[in-house]
Motif scaffolding. Structure first.
Motif, PDB file in Angstrom:
ATOM      1  N   THR A 167      36.345  37.011  39.620  1.00  0.00           N
ATOM      2  CA  THR A 167      35.806  38.354  40.163  1.00  0.00           C
ATOM      3  C   THR A 167      35.281  39.002  38.662  1.00  0.00           C
ATOM      4  O   THR A 167      33.611  39.337  39.705  1.00  0.00           O
ATOM      5  CB  THR A 167      37.189  39.444  39.711  1.00  0.00           C
ATOM      6  N   TYR A 168      35.007  39.061  37.557  1.00  0.00           N
ATOM      7  CA  TYR A 168      34.150  39.662  37.032  1.00  0.00           C
ATOM      8  C   TYR A 168      32.967  38.447  36.697  1.00  0.00           C
ATOM      9  O   TYR A 168      31.628  38.762  37.041  1.00  0.00           O
ATOM     10  CB  TYR A 168      34.443  38.553  34.990  1.00  0.00           C
ATOM     11  N   GLU A 169      32.765  37.247  37.326  1.00  0.00           N
ATOM     12  CA  GLU A 169      31.639  36.613  37.256  1.00  0.00           C
ATOM     13  C   GLU A 169      30.740  37.250  38.593  1.00  0.00           C
ATOM     14  O   GLU A 169      29.497  37.037  38.862  1.00  0.00           O
ATOM     15  CB  GLU A 169      31.914  34.908  37.454  1.00  0.00           C
ATOM     16  N   ARG A 197      40.185  46.138  40.763  1.00  0.00           N
ATOM     17  CA  ARG A 197      40.089  45.037  39.402  1.00  0.00           C
ATOM     18  C   ARG A 197      38.924  45.071  39.778  1.00  0.00           C
ATOM     19  O   ARG A 197      37.641  44.854  38.719  1.00  0.00           O
ATOM     20  CB  ARG A 197      40.460  43.813  39.335  1.00  0.00           C
ATOM     21  N   CYS A 201      34.529  45.737  37.986  1.00  0.00           N
ATOM     22  CA  CYS A 201      33.553  44.881  37.683  1.00  0.00           C
ATOM     23  C   CYS A 201      32.237  45.563  37.361  1.00  0.00           C
ATOM     24  O   CYS A 201      31.260  44.841  37.228  1.00  0.00           O
ATOM     25  CB  CYS A 201      34.311  43.465  38.108  1.00  0.00           C
ATOM     26  N   LYS A 204      30.794  48.332  36.082  1.00  0.00           N
ATOM     27  CA  LYS A 204      30.520  47.920  34.838  1.00  0.00           C
ATOM     28  C   LYS A 204      29.257  47.426  34.919  1.00  0.00           C
ATOM     29  O   LYS A 204      28.426  47.301  34.076  1.00  0.00           O
ATOM     30  CB  LYS A 204      31.499  46.252  34.725  1.00  0.00           C
ATOM     31  N   GLN A 205      28.658  46.881  35.727  1.00  0.00           N
ATOM     32  CA  GLN A 205      27.779  45.602  36.400  1.00  0.00           C
ATOM     33  C   GLN A 205      26.343  47.308  36.471  1.00  0.00           C
ATOM     34  O   GLN A 205      25.580  46.570  37.276  1.00  0.00           O
ATOM     35  CB  GLN A 205      27.873  44.116  37.534  1.00  0.00           C
ATOM     36  N   TYR A 252      41.216  41.690  32.391  1.00  0.00           N
ATOM     37  CA  TYR A 252      39.812  41.635  31.977  1.00  0.00           C
ATOM     38  C   TYR A 252      39.857  43.262  30.967  1.00  0.00           C
ATOM     39  O   TYR A 252      38.384  43.550  31.008  1.00  0.00           O
ATOM     40  CB  TYR A 252      39.527  41.943  33.779  1.00  0.00           C
ATOM     41  N   TYR A 257      36.080  43.596  30.532  1.00  0.00           N
ATOM     42  CA  TYR A 257      35.442  43.043  31.739  1.00  0.00           C
ATOM     43  C   TYR A 257      34.950  44.199  32.549  1.00  0.00           C
ATOM     44  O   TYR A 257      34.472  44.873  33.541  1.00  0.00           O
ATOM     45  CB  TYR A 257      36.067  41.798  32.580  1.00  0.00           C
TER      46      TYR A 257
END
Length: 258
Positions: A167-169, A197, A201, A204-205, A252, A257
Motif C-alpha cells: 500500500t505504501y508503494e 491505511r 498513505c 502522506k504523499q 506503517y 508511512y
C-alpha cells in the motif's frame, strides 16, 4: 417436504464439511485424552481456533475497520480527473497463466469502472504490481487492464502503475504518475477495511482524493441465520484479514508511512 429437506441439508453439513467436522471430532477426542494438562492444552488450541472462526468475533474485528468508512453512492461522488483503484482483486498466480481471475475483492475494480462510466472520472488509474513473494511474472495491473478494456473502458483512458508491492508503494508510485499527468482531483477506491491505511498513505504523499470505500466484508448481526452459529473457515479468513490489517496499520505508523 422441501422445507424439511432444506433444514436437514443445512444441519447435516455439521457432519460432512471438513471445518465443523474438525471441531466435532476435536471435542470427542478431548474425552479420550488422558491427563489434565493434555486436555487443557488441546482445549485451549481448539478454543483459540473456534474463537476466530466465530461469526460474531470475525464481524466485530472487521467492523472496527469498516465502521468509520460508510458506503457512498456514485451519484454523491463529485466529478474528478481520475479514479484511483488499488489492486488486490486479481489473482497473479492462477493455474491458468495470463487469464485474469478476480477474487472476492473484485468490487474495487467493478466500482472503479462504474464510477468512470457514470462520468464521474475521466480516467482510471490502477495501482498494483505483484504482492506475492518470489512470484512476480504476472503483474496485477497488466491483468486488470485486460478486464477494464473488455468492460468497455478505452485503453487511452487507463493509467497503470505496475511496480508497487504494498500500500505504501501504491501511494508513492501513484503520486508520481499523477504529478506527471498533471492530475490533482481524484477518487480513491479500495476495500472499506483497508481504507484507513490506504487513505493515510495517500494523504502522506499529498494526493487529493474523494473517498469511495467498497467491498464491505461485515454482515448483518440482525440475521437469525443458522450458518452464523457454525464455525467457518470463511469467518476465520475475515478474522485473519482484520488482524493482518491492524498489524499493517501499526507497522506503517512505526515506519512513518502514515
Amino acid at each position: 417436504m422441501n422445507d424439511l429437506f432444506f433444514t436437514l441439508s443445512k444441519i447435516l453439513t455439521l457432519f460432512i464439511f471438513p471445518f465443523p467436522l474438525f471441531f466435532l471430532l476435536s471435542f470427542v477426542s478431548i474425552l479420550f485424552v488422558r491427563g489434565f494438562r493434555p486436555k487443557l492444552i488441546l482445549s485451549i488450541l481448539i478454543f483459540f481456533l473456534g474463537i476466530f472462526s466465530n461469526f460474531f468475533v470475525a464481524n466485530t474485528l472487521i467492523r472496527s475497520l469498516e465502521k468509520p468508512y460508510p458506503p457512498v453512492s456514485i451519484e454523491a461522488v463529485p466529478p474528478s480527473e481520475a479514479v484511483i483503484v488499488l489492486g488486490g482483486m486479481v489473482q497473479t498466480i492462477s493455474s491458468i497463466p495470463g487469464r485474469p481471475e478476480l477474487n472476492d475483492s473484485s468490487d474495487r475494480l467493478v466500482d472503479a469502472v462504474r464510477i468512470y462510466k457514470k462520468g464521474k472520472a475521466k480516467k482510471i488509474l490502477f495501482t498494483g504490481g505483484s504482492g506475492v513473494l518470489f512470484a512476480d511474472k504476472y503483474r496485477e495491473a497488466d491483468l486488470a487492464l485486460q478486464v477494464m478494456t473488455d468492460l468497455g473502458v478505452p485503453k487511452e483512458d487507463i493509467l497503470i502503475e505496475r511496480d508497487s508491492k504494498n500500500t505504501y508503494e501504491n501511494a508513492l508510485f501513484t503520486s508520481r504518475i499523477l504529478a506527471a499527468e498533471g492530475i490533482k482531483e481524484t477518487i480513491l477506491v479500495t476495500s472499506a477495511f483497508h481504507f484507513r491505511r490506504a487513505a493515510a498513505c495517500f494523504r502522506k504523499q499529498r494526493v487529493q482524493f474523494y473517498s469511495f470505500p467498497t467491498d464491505f466484508k461485515s454482515l448483518s448481526t440482525d440475521s437469525a441465520a443458522f450458518d452464523l452459529w457454525i464455525p467457518s473457515p470463511g469467518y476465520l479468513e475475515i478474522s485473519t484479514m482484520a488482524i493482518k490489517e491492524w498489524i499493517g496499520i501499526l507497522a506503517y505508523e512505526f515506519k512513518g508511512y502514515l
